[in-house]
Write an enzyme that holds these catalytic residues in place. Structure first.
Site, PDB file in Angstrom:
ATOM      1  N   ASP A 145      48.498   3.380 -32.716  1.00  0.00           N
ATOM      2  CA  ASP A 145      47.121   3.048 -33.040  1.00  0.00           C
ATOM      3  C   ASP A 145      46.281   4.323 -33.088  1.00  0.00           C
ATOM      4  O   ASP A 145      46.591   5.310 -32.406  1.00  0.00           O
ATOM      5  CB  ASP A 145      46.527   2.119 -31.982  1.00  0.00           C
ATOM      6  CG  ASP A 145      47.213   0.764 -31.936  1.00  0.00           C
ATOM      7  OD1 ASP A 145      47.874   0.401 -32.933  1.00  0.00           O
ATOM      8  OD2 ASP A 145      47.095   0.081 -30.897  1.00  0.00           O
ATOM      9  N   LYS A 146      45.220   4.277 -33.851  1.00  0.00           N
ATOM     10  CA  LYS A 146      44.319   5.427 -33.984  1.00  0.00           C
ATOM     11  C   LYS A 146      43.939   6.011 -32.635  1.00  0.00           C
ATOM     12  O   LYS A 146      43.959   7.230 -32.438  1.00  0.00           O
ATOM     13  CB  LYS A 146      43.062   5.010 -34.756  1.00  0.00           C
ATOM     14  CG  LYS A 146      41.941   6.037 -34.805  1.00  0.00           C
ATOM     15  CD  LYS A 146      40.786   5.520 -35.639  1.00  0.00           C
ATOM     16  CE  LYS A 146      39.577   6.454 -35.595  1.00  0.00           C
ATOM     17  NZ  LYS A 146      38.851   6.368 -34.312  1.00  0.00           N
TER      18      LYS A 146
END
Length: 330
Positions: free
Chosen positions: A144-145
């Site tokens: 995830d970012k």
């Protein structure tokens, strides 16, 4: 034929039983994926005994001479950007990156540039021999970012195939190892165990993942163990998670489902924000400075797709995460 095209050839073993063209080619040219070879055949780049064959399923007899015209990889899309990367390991086949929080892995709407892929294209340059005919990095898994930590990327078709197979197996054969460290609210009981709960897109918010009944989503399994209790007050716990499957937001959703969302997780822990008020001043300030979910991909192990060598890497906690942990322990 252009000067950028490479001619590859092989002779099928005389007396061999007839076999599909794509299978023969995949066995003979292990550095090219079967999908890539099928595409080359359909595009008219494969000849058998000087006759063009466009059907990848065509049976090829023993003793046949095959030629494959392999065009040079097309320029990468998106374009490369010379931006910083923390490289943990790199060789001709793959590269292992320690991704900082805040870095998007792949270009998408709203994140067309500045991504990990843009940086890898610039960093790797000509060492990217082409995934599916395009000079691009082979992303076999993502973070995830706002999750930090280790991520491996393939540089060529052969490495992409080998790594993808290990990630598809999810470590059941013992080849792949992934461990994450997470700071969660409360203390999971039992202190070590397994969370098995199917996951799917939420019907109410398509940007979120939700636990669903078996048969309605994708099977997901997370093994966890409480490492320690920062501060000793039971308000938070440091948990080590090992993935048996790799679903989107899996750790975040599974732990939240158990009533232990990650600190800083605005998506799956918003209902627990009031717990932050129970923290003393320093950990409360450190949590605000974190400004993301407290999740870090700390360990990554796999077999090298070419040599079969066992590779294993560890990533120390990034500063924002370690600052929060120290503040909680104080």
């Amino acid at each position: 034929m252009t000067h950028d095209t490479t001619v590859r050839s092989l002779v099928v073993e005389p007396g061999a039983a007839p076999e599909r063209l794509d299978r023969v080619l995949a066995r003979g040219f292990e550095d090219l994926s079967r999908a890539r070879l099928q595409a080359l055949a359909r595009d008219g780049h494969v000849r058998c005994d000087d006759v063009e064959i466009r059907d990848p399923s065509r049976k090829i007899a023993g003793g046949s001479r095959l030629e494959v015209l392999v065009p040079a990889p097309l320029p990468a899309e998106p374009q490369g950007e010379a931006l910083p990367l923390v490289v943990v390991h790199e060789d001709d086949d793959l590269i292992v990156i320690d991704k900082p929080a805040g870095l998007v892995v792949h270009p998408a709407a709203g994140h067309e540039d500045g991504t990990l892929v843009n940086r890898l294209i610039a960093h790797c340059g000509d060492s990217l021999s082409g995934i599916g005919g395009v000079r691009r990095p082979g992303i076999v898994h993502r973070l995830d970012k706002d999750t930090s930590g280790l991520l491996v990327v393939a540089k060529n078709d052969r490495a992409h195939q080998g790594l993808s197979a290990q990630f598809a197996d999810h470590g059941r054969s013992g080849a792949l190892e992934r461990a994450y460290l997470a700071l969660v609210w409360g203390v999971p009981e039992p202190r070590a165990g397994t969370i098995t709960a199917s996951l799917a897109r939420s019907r109410h918010n398509r940007e979120k993942i939700a636990v669903v009944r078996d048969g309605e989503g994708r099977h997901a399994v997370t093994h966890y163990r409480v490492e320690n209790l920062p501060g000793g007050d039971g308000l938070t716990a440091l948990v080590r998670c090992r993935l048996e499957t790799g679903r989107t937001h899996q750790i975040r959703v599974h732990l939240s489902h158990r009533g232990h969302p990650l600190l800083g997780d605005a998506t799956y822990g918003a209902a627990f924000k009031t717990k932050a008020a129970r923290l003393s001043e320093k950990p409360r300030a450190a949590l605000a400075a974190l400004d993301r979910q407290a999740l870090h991909a700390a360990e990554l192990g796999f077999l090298h797709p070419r040599t079969g060598e066992r590779l294993r890497f560890e990533s120390p906690l990034p500063e924002d995460f370690s600052n929060l942990l120290r503040a909680l322990e104080a």
